[in-house]
Design a protein around this motif. Structure first.
Motif, PDB file in Angstrom:
ATOM      1  N   PRO A   1       0.831  -1.211   0.000  1.00  0.00           N
ATOM      2  CA  PRO A   1       0.000   0.000   0.000  1.00  0.00           C
ATOM      3  C   PRO A   1       0.864   1.260   0.000  1.00  0.00           C
ATOM      4  CG  PRO A   1      -0.474  -1.399   1.914  1.00  0.00           C
ATOM      5  CD  PRO A   1       0.700  -1.982   1.232  1.00  0.00           C
TER       6      PRO A   1
ATOM      7  N   PHE B   1      -0.581   3.431   4.467  1.00  0.00           N
ATOM      8  CA  PHE B   1      -0.987   2.337   5.350  1.00  0.00           C
ATOM      9  C   PHE B   1      -1.138   2.869   6.772  1.00  0.00           C
ATOM     10  CE2 PHE B   1       0.348  -1.026   8.351  1.00  0.00           C
ATOM     11  CZ  PHE B   1      -0.640  -1.965   8.087  1.00  0.00           C
TER      12      PHE B   1
ATOM     13  N   ASP C   1      -5.951   1.403   4.193  1.00  0.00           N
ATOM     14  CA  ASP C   1      -4.814   1.615   3.296  1.00  0.00           C
ATOM     15  C   ASP C   1      -5.290   2.130   1.947  1.00  0.00           C
ATOM     16  OD1 ASP C   1      -5.638  -0.570   1.684  1.00  0.00           O
ATOM     17  OD2 ASP C   1      -4.597  -1.975   3.013  1.00  0.00           O
TER      18      ASP C   1
END
Lengths: 235, 316
Positions: free
Chosen positions: B4, B7, B27
């Motif tokens: 991601p 996050f 995320d």
């Protein structure tokens, strides 16, 4: 270092795109010119000693105007969030802004060199005293800017920053008056060491002592470090 | 698995003894636009600030492009373009001077600065005002300049706090197109009050209220999940009172509301809790008692979904 230079450049442009720099330089030049003429004509001596003392006092009144916006202006303009999220270290932000304010101080100082022309033309001044005095003046200015910058970081209100800086600087200046009130020799020395005026007096008399230089550098280092840490802590 | 770009895990933020953000986790992946929805004071800006690095989380993990914001803030900040709620502008500077300052601060190589400035000026349509002092700009131009500084350096992550506020409809459309375009290969977290904006440009929605994250999903899934707000609208005439009574007796019909329109016609709204074709049953009953002119199933709008979550959140 490019981050520091970017901040420095932005600050210098900001000073000269607003009336602050012009106001400070012109007021300081007018005041210094008046004091210089008054002192030279009243004493008839080709010396800068008295003028340096008056310049210091004038400087401490003008420094809050120079420093009040350094960080308080960023808070008020909501630009501080941008600065701290850019890939620039906090010390680069603080130092970039500090050096820009010091540049204005140096311009103010250089402008007073005009007073030296008639002095060297018609008198026989001590060069050592003048050089030492100017070093003292710049060091005093740099220490005062670092204190003003710290206050500007502590508050969102520019007026409050200026109102806190002024008595602090005057307090550091007049601290020397308390020296004679101390009973112990240690306290006399201690209060004397903390006073702006005592170190400055030595420098304008041509006594370029490392103790005075180290003192001003310590004040600068302490204030700048406190400012950096406060900005970091504020996040 | 894709790492991601943004996050958050169990992120909390305290101001003194007061907890403002309560264990937020979500995320944003690269190439995804996530809408951040919530009423005023919900904690959107505080969360955005923590992701941008303008503020630190009291506890929990905030990562941007894999960099921990608490220890690798400097590295992470190179990947972030941040447009705060109020565009951070220096009024005394010129538009091009301001963008040049940001470009230098973002350490964009000297030889590419001009190209990069032209790119963002073009994307945000600032050509006409590039030599104008910022204090002379209208609100719309200020907002677009704020967006331009965020786009400088082509950052991996864009955090946009109400990017279309203050823009006229044409500019809103253009800005949304710019964001959509960026969102194809960047991670964008977009805070907004405009629900249609979320529906139009966001891949997923995160709903926040009182510092708590209430839901994170695609707009269509959220709409589906709140089917109890489904409505069947019909336009009928005749014995309305009897019709209402019959409809209320139907299974899966919560309530029936009616109001008269012109020409003796009545609008009837049935709140239903099933996705099955209940319209057929309603139509059958209606035609037996009165005359049916129109029947349609109304899906819950994102606005309904949002309000439902906010109401639920209030009672948390």
């Amino acid at each position: 270092m490019s981050g520091l230079f970017a901040i420095y450049k932005k600050e210098i442009v900001t000073y000269f795109r607003s009336p602050i720099a012009y106001f400070l330089i012109s007021s300081f030049l007018l005041g210094t010119g008046y004091f210089f003429i008054y002192n030279v004509f009243s004493t008839g001596a080709a010396t800068m000693d008295l003028t340096f003392r008056d310049m210091a006092f004038l400087l401490m009144i003008l420094i809050p105007v120079l420093t009040m916006r350094i960080f308080a202006g960023e808070y008020a303009g909501r630009t501080m969030d941008l600065l701290v999220t850019l890939p620039i270290f906090t010390w680069q932000i603080v130092l970039g802004k500090y050096l820009a304010a010091v540049t204005i101080l140096l311009i103010m100082t250089l402008a007073t060199f005009i007073n030296l022309i008639p002095m060297f033309l018609y008198g026989n001044p001590h060069i050592i005293n003048i050089v030492s005095g100017y070093i003292g003046f710049v060091l005093l200015g740099m220490a005062s800017i670092s204190i003003g910058q710290l206050y500007s970081a502590l508050t969102k209100n520019q007026i409050i920053a200026a109102l806190l800086t002024l008595p602090t600087l005057l307090g550091f200046w007049w601290l020397g008056q308390l020296q004679n009130m101390q009973s112990s020799a240690f306290m006399q020395n201690f209060v004397g060491y903390l006073a702006f005026s005592i170190h400055y007096s030595e420098l304008i008399r041509g006594l370029l002592r490392s103790e005075a230089v180290v003192y001003y550098l310590l004040v600068i280092l302490t204030s700048v470090t406190l400012t950096i840490n406060y900005i970091k802590w504020r996040r | 698995m894709v790492t991601p770009a943004i996050f958050l895990s169990d992120v909390c933020k305290n101001y003194g003894p007061k907890q403002i953000i309560h264990k937020i986790s979500f995320d944003v992946k690269p190439g995804e636009i996530v809408g951040f929805l919530g009423p005023n004071g919900a904690g959107k800006t505080t969360t955005m600030k923590m992701i941008a690095g303008a503020s630190t989380a009291t506890s929990g993990i905030v990562e941007v492009s894999g960099f921990d914001m608490s220890t690798e803030h400097h590295e992470a900040s190179k990947q972030i373009g941040y447009l705060p709620e109020h565009p951070p502008l220096y009024d005394v500077l010129e538009v091009s001077g301001y963008l040049k300052f940001i470009a230098n601060a973002k350490k964009i190589p000297r030889q590419t600065i001009k190209k990069e400035l032209d790119r963002v000026i073009n994307a945000c349509q600032l050509e006409q005002v590039s030599k104008t002092e910022i204090y002379k700009l209208s609100k719309g131009y200020r907002q677009r300049l704020g967006l331009a500084q965020a786009l400088l350096g082509d950052p991996e992550v864009l955090l946009l706090d109400e990017p279309t506020a203050g823009l006229d409809p044409g500019q809103i459309h253009e800005t949304r197109e710019v964001i959509k375009q960026i969102g194809t290969n960047h991670a964008v977290l977009l805070s907004t009050h405009i629900l249609t904006e979320v529906t139009l440009i966001c891949d997923r929605v995160a709903i926040i209220n009182q510092g708590c994250l209430l839901a994170v999903d695609t707009p269509s899934s959220l709409q589906k999940a709140s089917r109890e707000t489904n409505r069947v609208n019909l336009l009928a005439s005749g014995n309305i009172n009897q019709l209402k009574a019959e409809l209320e007796n139907l299974e899966n019909v919560h309530s029936v509301m009616s109001h008269k329109t012109q020409h003796d016609l009545t609008n009837i709204t049935c709140n239903v809790s099933t996705e099955d074709a209940i319209e057929t049953q309603i139509a059958k009953i209606t035609t037996g008692i009165s005359k049916l002119y129109r029947i349609e199933r109304q899906q819950p709008t994102l606005e309904n979904v949002f309000l439902k979550y906010i109401k639920k959140g209030d009672s948390l």
